[in-house]
Scaffold this motif. Structure first.
Motif, PDB file in Angstrom:
ATOM      1  N   ASP A 119       9.561   3.633  -4.952  1.00 11.02           N
ATOM      2  CA  ASP A 119       8.253   3.319  -5.518  1.00 11.02           C
ATOM      3  C   ASP A 119       7.126   4.082  -4.836  1.00 11.02           C
ATOM      4  OD1 ASP A 119       9.403   1.366  -7.218  1.00 11.02           O
ATOM      5  OD2 ASP A 119       9.397  -0.075  -5.550  1.00 11.02           O
ATOM      6  N   GLU A 120       6.098   4.403  -5.627  1.00  6.54           N
ATOM      7  CA  GLU A 120       4.894   4.987  -5.061  1.00  6.54           C
ATOM      8  C   GLU A 120       3.943   3.852  -4.695  1.00  6.54           C
ATOM      9  OE1 GLU A 120       2.797   8.814  -6.344  1.00  6.54           O
ATOM     10  OE2 GLU A 120       1.631   7.221  -7.326  1.00  6.54           O
ATOM     11  N   HIS A 121       3.361   3.949  -3.511  1.00  7.21           N
ATOM     12  CA  HIS A 121       2.422   2.928  -3.039  1.00  7.21           C
ATOM     13  C   HIS A 121       1.119   3.570  -2.626  1.00  7.21           C
ATOM     14  CE1 HIS A 121       4.877  -0.716  -3.126  1.00  7.21           C
ATOM     15  NE2 HIS A 121       5.891   0.086  -2.899  1.00  7.21           N
ATOM     16  N   TRP A 122       0.094   2.741  -2.502  1.00  9.28           N
ATOM     17  CA  TRP A 122      -1.217   3.230  -2.135  1.00  9.28           C
ATOM     18  C   TRP A 122      -1.934   2.227  -1.244  1.00  9.28           C
ATOM     19  CZ3 TRP A 122      -4.843  -0.221  -3.698  1.00  9.28           C
ATOM     20  CH2 TRP A 122      -4.533  -1.038  -4.788  1.00  9.28           C
ATOM     21  N   PHE A 123      -2.876   2.767  -0.501  1.00 11.60           N
ATOM     22  CA  PHE A 123      -3.771   1.985   0.358  1.00 11.60           C
ATOM     23  C   PHE A 123      -5.153   2.614   0.231  1.00 11.60           C
ATOM     24  CE2 PHE A 123      -6.138   1.676   4.312  1.00 11.60           C
ATOM     25  CZ  PHE A 123      -6.072   0.331   4.617  1.00 11.60           C
ATOM     26  N   VAL A 124      -6.159   1.795   0.043  1.00  5.73           N
ATOM     27  CA  VAL A 124      -7.535   2.290   0.034  1.00  5.73           C
ATOM     28  C   VAL A 124      -8.330   1.442   1.025  1.00  5.73           C
ATOM     29  CG1 VAL A 124      -8.269   0.868  -1.940  1.00  5.73           C
ATOM     30  CG2 VAL A 124      -9.490   2.982  -1.402  1.00  5.73           C
ATOM     31  N   GLY A 125      -9.121   2.119   1.843  1.00  7.46           N
ATOM     32  CA  GLY A 125      -9.917   1.426   2.842  1.00  7.46           C
ATOM     33  C   GLY A 125     -11.358   1.896   2.816  1.00  7.46           C
ATOM     34  N   PHE A 126     -12.261   0.967   3.052  1.00  5.87           N
ATOM     35  CA  PHE A 126     -13.686   1.248   3.148  1.00  5.87           C
ATOM     36  C   PHE A 126     -14.147   0.783   4.518  1.00  5.87           C
ATOM     37  CE2 PHE A 126     -12.615   0.387  -1.224  1.00  5.87           C
ATOM     38  CZ  PHE A 126     -13.307   1.341  -1.958  1.00  5.87           C
ATOM     39  N   GLY A 127     -14.970   1.565   5.169  1.00  7.30           N
ATOM     40  CA  GLY A 127     -15.453   1.160   6.478  1.00  7.30           C
ATOM     41  C   GLY A 127     -16.366   2.197   7.077  1.00  7.30           C
ATOM     42  N   HIS A 128     -16.266   2.336   8.402  1.00  7.42           N
ATOM     43  CA  HIS A 128     -17.129   3.264   9.130  1.00  7.42           C
ATOM     44  C   HIS A 128     -16.362   3.966  10.243  1.00  7.42           C
ATOM     45  CE1 HIS A 128     -20.029   0.448   7.345  1.00  7.42           C
ATOM     46  NE2 HIS A 128     -20.760   1.544   7.202  1.00  7.42           N
ATOM     47  N   LYS A 171     -14.536   6.195   2.853  1.00  5.89           N
ATOM     48  CA  LYS A 171     -13.550   5.659   1.925  1.00  5.89           C
ATOM     49  C   LYS A 171     -12.319   6.529   2.093  1.00  5.89           C
ATOM     50  CE  LYS A 171     -12.370   4.949  -2.922  1.00  5.89           C
ATOM     51  NZ  LYS A 171     -12.804   5.164  -4.316  1.00  5.89           N
ATOM     52  N   GLY A 172     -11.185   5.906   2.281  1.00  3.21           N
ATOM     53  CA  GLY A 172      -9.952   6.662   2.435  1.00  3.21           C
ATOM     54  C   GLY A 172      -8.884   6.142   1.496  1.00  3.21           C
ATOM     55  N   LEU A 173      -8.160   7.073   0.904  1.00  4.86           N
ATOM     56  CA  LEU A 173      -7.043   6.739   0.029  1.00  4.86           C
ATOM     57  C   LEU A 173      -5.782   7.379   0.595  1.00  4.86           C
ATOM     58  CD1 LEU A 173      -5.807   5.711  -2.700  1.00  4.86           C
ATOM     59  CD2 LEU A 173      -6.413   7.965  -3.638  1.00  4.86           C
ATOM     60  N   SER A 174      -4.718   6.614   0.687  1.00  2.00           N
ATOM     61  CA  SER A 174      -3.408   7.117   1.107  1.00  2.00           C
ATOM     62  C   SER A 174      -2.386   6.743   0.038  1.00  2.00           C
ATOM     63  CB  SER A 174      -2.981   6.498   2.441  1.00  2.00           C
ATOM     64  OG  SER A 174      -3.905   6.815   3.457  1.00  2.00           O
ATOM     65  N   VAL A 175      -1.517   7.695  -0.320  1.00  2.00           N
ATOM     66  CA  VAL A 175      -0.468   7.487  -1.313  1.00  2.00           C
ATOM     67  C   VAL A 175       0.835   7.989  -0.716  1.00  2.00           C
ATOM     68  CG1 VAL A 175       0.319   8.042  -3.655  1.00  2.00           C
ATOM     69  CG2 VAL A 175      -2.141   7.819  -3.188  1.00  2.00           C
ATOM     70  N   TRP A 176       1.909   7.211  -0.861  1.00  2.00           N
ATOM     71  CA  TRP A 176       3.203   7.596  -0.307  1.00  2.00           C
ATOM     72  C   TRP A 176       4.315   6.933  -1.108  1.00  2.00           C
ATOM     73  CZ3 TRP A 176       0.093   3.804   1.347  1.00  2.00           C
ATOM     74  CH2 TRP A 176       0.655   2.547   1.570  1.00  2.00           C
ATOM     75  N   ARG A 177       5.515   7.424  -0.888  1.00  4.40           N
ATOM     76  CA  ARG A 177       6.707   6.820  -1.495  1.00  4.40           C
ATOM     77  C   ARG A 177       7.303   5.854  -0.483  1.00  4.40           C
ATOM     78  NH1 ARG A 177       7.338   7.892  -6.324  1.00  4.40           N
ATOM     79  NH2 ARG A 177       9.410   7.007  -6.425  1.00  4.40           N
ATOM     80  N   GLN A 178       7.639   4.700  -0.968  1.00  7.00           N
ATOM     81  CA  GLN A 178       8.305   3.681  -0.162  1.00  7.00           C
ATOM     82  C   GLN A 178       9.554   3.324  -0.937  1.00  7.00           C
ATOM     83  OE1 GLN A 178       5.616   0.645   1.428  1.00  7.00           O
ATOM     84  NE2 GLN A 178       7.120  -0.885   0.752  1.00  7.00           N
ATOM     85  N   HIS A 195      -9.898  11.716   2.233  1.00  3.40           N
ATOM     86  CA  HIS A 195     -10.935  11.145   3.088  1.00  3.40           C
ATOM     87  C   HIS A 195     -12.307  11.506   2.533  1.00  3.40           C
ATOM     88  CE1 HIS A 195      -7.482  11.227   5.829  1.00  3.40           C
ATOM     89  NE2 HIS A 195      -8.112  10.296   6.514  1.00  3.40           N
ATOM     90  N   HIS A 196     -13.166  10.523   2.392  1.00  5.42           N
ATOM     91  CA  HIS A 196     -14.555  10.750   1.997  1.00  5.42           C
ATOM     92  C   HIS A 196     -15.440  10.129   3.068  1.00  5.42           C
ATOM     93  CE1 HIS A 196     -14.065  11.433  -2.592  1.00  5.42           C
ATOM     94  NE2 HIS A 196     -13.107  12.027  -1.912  1.00  5.42           N
ATOM     95  N   SER A 197     -16.281  10.950   3.673  1.00  4.85           N
ATOM     96  CA  SER A 197     -17.246  10.485   4.672  1.00  4.85           C
ATOM     97  C   SER A 197     -18.635  10.812   4.155  1.00  4.85           C
ATOM     98  CB  SER A 197     -17.003  11.191   6.005  1.00  4.85           C
ATOM     99  OG  SER A 197     -15.696  10.935   6.470  1.00  4.85           O
ATOM    100  N   HIS A 198     -19.548   9.864   4.292  1.00  6.79           N
ATOM    101  CA  HIS A 198     -20.874  10.080   3.724  1.00  6.79           C
ATOM    102  C   HIS A 198     -21.915   9.237   4.430  1.00  6.79           C
ATOM    103  CE1 HIS A 198     -19.914   6.381   1.455  1.00  6.79           C
ATOM    104  NE2 HIS A 198     -18.725   6.938   1.338  1.00  6.79           N
ATOM    105  N   THR A 199     -23.156   9.433   4.066  1.00  8.88           N
ATOM    106  CA  THR A 199     -24.337   8.756   4.608  1.00  8.88           C
ATOM    107  C   THR A 199     -24.327   8.684   6.139  1.00  8.88           C
ATOM    108  OG1 THR A 199     -23.393   6.538   4.269  1.00  8.88           O
ATOM    109  CG2 THR A 199     -24.754   7.427   2.492  1.00  8.88           C
ATOM    110  N   PRO A 200     -24.304   9.859   6.799  1.00  5.09           N
ATOM    111  CA  PRO A 200     -24.241   9.855   8.264  1.00  5.09           C
ATOM    112  C   PRO A 200     -25.534   9.377   8.913  1.00  5.09           C
ATOM    113  CG  PRO A 200     -24.619  12.071   7.466  1.00  5.09           C
ATOM    114  CD  PRO A 200     -24.369  11.207   6.250  1.00  5.09           C
ATOM    115  N   GLU A 201     -25.364   8.667  10.016  1.00  3.86           N
ATOM    116  CA  GLU A 201     -26.462   8.301  10.911  1.00  3.86           C
ATOM    117  C   GLU A 201     -26.162   9.016  12.221  1.00  3.86           C
ATOM    118  OE1 GLU A 201     -27.162   3.943  11.022  1.00  3.86           O
ATOM    119  OE2 GLU A 201     -25.535   3.913   9.544  1.00  3.86           O
TER     120      GLU A 201
END
Length: 158
Positions: free
Chosen positions: A106-115, A96-103, A74-80
């Motif tokens: 296979d290894e899978h990943w998810f990356v999300g950007f938001g608030h 920005k969040g990155l998640s990695v797991w086995r399914q 988890h990366h959190s930045h530029t707070p208001e």
């Protein structure tokens, strides 16, 4: 005094920034005792991937189960951050969040950007989270990934 100024304002801002940094680290290291201690018992959480949680204990029970077989960053930045009073504040953090797991094999990943949209209160002399809502602006995932992956107890039953 109905608002913070000067050093009191800077101290409160720093305490809330440290609160957020500890939350991200506790999630990524799966330090659930620390994670729960950063939240008010009546904390409310809304993450678009899951149903709402209405207590810190309910959130921890679900998050710890969901993330049991997942590595995250988890990366959190530029707070208001704004203050309603010396003991109540709200914040918006870019994330920005990155998640990695086995399914399966296979290894899978998810990356999300938001608030993150959060509220905080100073209770018993320390700032704690009282609510959090995550909204994604952009996401990507590996081909074939199921996100969020089912919690271990549900995945084992399938």
């Amino acid at each position: 005094m109905d608002h913070l100024t000067g050093l009191a304002l800077l101290d409160a801002l720093d305490e809330i920034r440290l609160l957020k940094a500890r939350r991200d680290r506790a999630a990524d290291t799966k330090d659930w005792a620390l994670y729960e201690s950063l939240h008010a018992p009546d904390h409310r959480s809304l993450n678009g991937d899951y149903p709402p949680w209405t207590t810190a204990a309910e959130m921890i029970a679900n998050v710890s189960r969901i993330m049991a077989n997942m590595h995250t960053m988890h990366h959190s930045h530029t707070p208001e951050i704004s203050f309603d009073s010396p003991t109540r504040a709200s914040g918006i953090w870019a994330m920005k969040g990155l998640s990695v797991w086995r399914q399966g094999e296979d290894e899978h990943w998810f990356v999300g950007f938001g608030h993150y949209f959060e509220t905080y209160e100073k209770r018993e002399g320390r700032w704690v989270f009282t609510s959090r809502r995550l909204t994604y602006i952009h996401t990507r995932q590996s081909p074939g990934a199921i996100f969020p992956p089912p919690p271990p107890d549900l995945a084992d039953a399938a």
